[in-house]
Scaffold this motif. Structure first.
Motif, short mmCIF file in Angstrom:
data_model
loop_
_atom_site.label_atom_id
_atom_site.label_comp_id
_atom_site.label_asym_id
_atom_site.label_seq_id
_atom_site.Cartn_x
_atom_site.Cartn_y
_atom_site.Cartn_z
N VAL A 44 12.03 5.56 -30.49
CA VAL A 44 12.41 5.43 -29.08
C VAL A 44 11.84 6.59 -28.28
O VAL A 44 11.30 6.41 -27.18
N ASN A 45 11.91 7.79 -28.84
CA ASN A 45 11.37 8.96 -28.17
C ASN A 45 9.87 8.81 -27.94
O ASN A 45 9.37 9.06 -26.84
N GLN A 46 9.14 8.39 -28.95
CA GLN A 46 7.69 8.25 -28.82
C GLN A 46 7.33 7.15 -27.83
O GLN A 46 6.39 7.29 -27.05
N ALA A 47 8.07 6.04 -27.85
CA ALA A 47 7.79 4.95 -26.91
C ALA A 47 8.05 5.38 -25.47
O ALA A 47 7.26 5.07 -24.57
N LEU A 48 9.14 6.10 -25.25
CA LEU A 48 9.43 6.59 -23.90
C LEU A 48 8.39 7.59 -23.43
O LEU A 48 8.02 7.60 -22.25
N LEU A 49 7.92 8.43 -24.34
CA LEU A 49 6.87 9.38 -23.97
C LEU A 49 5.58 8.66 -23.62
O LEU A 49 4.85 9.07 -22.71
N ALA A 50 5.28 7.58 -24.34
CA ALA A 50 4.04 6.84 -24.06
C ALA A 50 4.14 6.09 -22.72
O ALA A 50 3.14 5.96 -22.02
N LEU A 51 5.32 5.62 -22.39
CA LEU A 51 5.48 4.83 -21.16
C LEU A 51 5.67 5.70 -19.92
O LEU A 51 5.46 5.23 -18.81
N SER A 52 6.09 6.93 -20.12
CA SER A 52 6.27 7.82 -18.97
C SER A 52 5.06 8.73 -18.84
O SER A 52 4.25 8.85 -19.73
N GLU A 53 4.99 9.37 -17.73
CA GLU A 53 3.86 10.26 -17.44
C GLU A 53 4.35 11.70 -17.34
O GLU A 53 4.08 12.39 -16.35
N LEU A 54 5.03 12.17 -18.36
CA LEU A 54 5.54 13.54 -18.33
C LEU A 54 4.43 14.53 -18.69
O LEU A 54 3.76 14.36 -19.71
N PRO A 55 4.25 15.56 -17.88
CA PRO A 55 3.19 16.52 -18.20
C PRO A 55 3.53 17.41 -19.40
O PRO A 55 2.68 17.70 -20.22
N VAL A 56 4.79 17.83 -19.51
CA VAL A 56 5.22 18.68 -20.62
C VAL A 56 6.49 18.07 -21.21
O VAL A 56 7.56 18.12 -20.60
N GLU A 57 6.38 17.49 -22.39
CA GLU A 57 7.52 16.78 -22.96
C GLU A 57 8.63 17.70 -23.42
O GLU A 57 9.79 17.31 -23.48
N GLU A 58 8.33 18.96 -23.74
CA GLU A 58 9.35 19.88 -24.22
C GLU A 58 10.35 20.27 -23.14
O GLU A 58 11.41 20.78 -23.44
N ARG A 59 10.01 20.02 -21.89
CA ARG A 59 10.90 20.39 -20.78
C ARG A 59 11.66 19.19 -20.22
O ARG A 59 12.29 19.29 -19.19
N SER A 60 11.60 18.07 -20.88
CA SER A 60 12.26 16.87 -20.36
C SER A 60 13.51 16.56 -21.18
O SER A 60 13.74 17.12 -22.25
N TRP A 61 14.31 15.63 -20.68
CA TRP A 61 15.52 15.22 -21.37
C TRP A 61 15.18 14.43 -22.63
O TRP A 61 16.01 14.31 -23.54
N MET A 62 13.97 13.88 -22.73
CA MET A 62 13.60 13.09 -23.90
C MET A 62 13.47 13.93 -25.16
O MET A 62 13.55 13.41 -26.27
N TYR A 63 13.31 15.21 -24.98
CA TYR A 63 13.24 16.10 -26.14
C TYR A 63 14.55 16.08 -26.91
O TYR A 63 14.57 16.30 -28.12
N LEU A 64 15.65 15.79 -26.22
CA LEU A 64 16.96 15.74 -26.88
C LEU A 64 17.04 14.61 -27.89
O LEU A 64 17.80 14.70 -28.87
N LEU A 65 16.30 13.51 -27.68
CA LEU A 65 16.27 12.44 -28.67
C LEU A 65 15.66 12.92 -29.98
O LEU A 65 16.17 12.62 -31.06
N ARG A 66 14.58 13.66 -29.88
CA ARG A 66 13.95 14.21 -31.08
C ARG A 66 14.88 15.21 -31.76
O ARG A 66 15.00 15.22 -32.99
N LEU A 67 15.54 16.03 -30.97
CA LEU A 67 16.48 16.99 -31.52
C LEU A 67 17.63 16.29 -32.23
O LEU A 67 18.03 16.69 -33.33
N ALA A 68 18.14 15.22 -31.64
CA ALA A 68 19.22 14.45 -32.27
C ALA A 68 18.77 13.84 -33.59
O ALA A 68 19.53 13.83 -34.57
N ALA A 69 17.54 13.36 -33.65
CA ALA A 69 17.03 12.78 -34.89
C ALA A 69 16.97 13.82 -36.00
O ALA A 69 17.38 13.56 -37.14
#
Length: 83
Positions: A44-69
């Motif tokens: 889910v994290n990788q799919a959201l990163l691919a579909l969004s245009e975030l310049p720096v993924e480490e500063r977004s809320w999506m990083y919390l999904l990877r941390l939770a995993a």
């Protein structure tokens, strides 16, 4: 090219989750279920990163999904070794 590679990585995470789910169905071991859930969170994290245009993924809320995993994996291994 980035979207193609991200799709491949997402598919790999989903397949790995299904692989661990199959072992969980045979053994009913919590470790396999935790690994399946963690890999699906990574997908889910990788799919959201691919579909969004975030310049720096480490500063977004999506990083919390990877941390939770990774927390799920660490807790599952700790619980397995504790028994």
């Amino acid at each position: 090219m980035f979207a193609f590679i991200s799709g491949l990585i997402t598919m790999g995470f989903l397949v790995a989750g299904l692989f661990f789910l199959r072992f969980w169905r045979k053994t009913r071991d919590f470790l396999f279920a935790a690994f399946a859930a963690a890999f699906w969170l990574l997908a889910v994290n990788q799919a959201l990163l691919a579909l969004s245009e975030l310049p720096v993924e480490e500063r977004s809320w999506m990083y919390l999904l990877r941390l939770a995993a990774f927390i799920i994996i660490i807790v599952a291994i700790a619980l397995k070794n504790r028994r």
